[in-house]
Scaffold this motif. Structure first.
Motif, PDB file in Angstrom:
ATOM      1  N   ASP A 195      18.471   5.531  71.369  1.00 39.98           N
ATOM      2  CA  ASP A 195      19.325   6.493  70.682  1.00 39.98           C
ATOM      3  C   ASP A 195      19.769   7.591  71.613  1.00 39.98           C
ATOM      4  N   GLY A 252      20.049  10.709  70.961  1.00 41.80           N
ATOM      5  CA  GLY A 252      19.470  12.014  70.662  1.00 41.80           C
ATOM      6  C   GLY A 252      18.228  12.301  71.308  1.00 41.80           C
ATOM      7  N   GLU A 278      27.141  13.550  53.477  1.00 44.99           N
ATOM      8  CA  GLU A 278      27.386  12.120  53.263  1.00 44.99           C
ATOM      9  C   GLU A 278      28.205  11.477  54.377  1.00 44.99           C
ATOM     10  N   ASP A 336      28.235  12.640  57.657  1.00 41.03           N
ATOM     11  CA  ASP A 336      27.755  12.981  58.991  1.00 41.03           C
ATOM     12  C   ASP A 336      27.655  11.718  59.832  1.00 41.03           C
ATOM     13  N   LEU A 337      28.096  11.819  61.055  1.00 41.35           N
ATOM     14  CA  LEU A 337      28.062  10.677  61.961  1.00 41.35           C
ATOM     15  C   LEU A 337      26.658  10.503  62.530  1.00 41.35           C
ATOM     16  N   GLU A 338      26.243   9.260  62.623  1.00 41.33           N
ATOM     17  CA  GLU A 338      24.965   8.943  63.268  1.00 41.33           C
ATOM     18  C   GLU A 338      25.178   9.011  64.770  1.00 41.33           C
ATOM     19  N   PRO A 339      24.159   9.423  65.527  1.00 44.02           N
ATOM     20  CA  PRO A 339      24.314   9.420  66.986  1.00 44.02           C
ATOM     21  C   PRO A 339      24.614   8.006  67.479  1.00 44.02           C
TER      22      PRO A 339
END
Length: 97
Positions: A95, A97, A82, A84-87
């Motif tokens: 993005d 990633g 819940e 977790d960081l978004e890139p």
């Protein structure tokens, strides 16, 4: 008997007041395994009743305190991803990633 919303709110406020009234001057602070005391890190201390205190090693005088239920919900949420960081987006808008 089921608690009303007002009763739940009052109980949670009492729990928080009791938690912040605890003297935690002698608690043992723990960082993540593999971190050194001089490193920037989050530290936790176990309090009575399953409660937990949390602080930053960079600002040890600012301490947050969580009831057992709050801490359990946080840990379970973290395990489920819940938090977790978004890139972060790159400067060109693509993005990372």
């Amino acid at each position: 008997m089921t608690e009303t919303a007002e009763e739940i709110k009052a109980r949670k406020e009492r729990e928080k007041d009791e938690l912040y009234a605890l003297d935690i001057s002698g608690v043992e602070w723990h960082g993540a395994p593999g971190t050194e005391e001089h490193e920037e890190r989050v530290e936790i201390a176990y309090l009575p009743g399953g409660a937990v205190a949390m602080r930053s090693s960079l600002d040890p005088d600012t301490v947050l305190r969580y009831t057992e239920a709050e801490w359990r919900a946080f840990v379970l949420g973290a395990r489920d991803g819940e938090f977790d960081l978004e890139p972060a987006p790159r400067n060109d808008g693509r993005d990372a990633g």
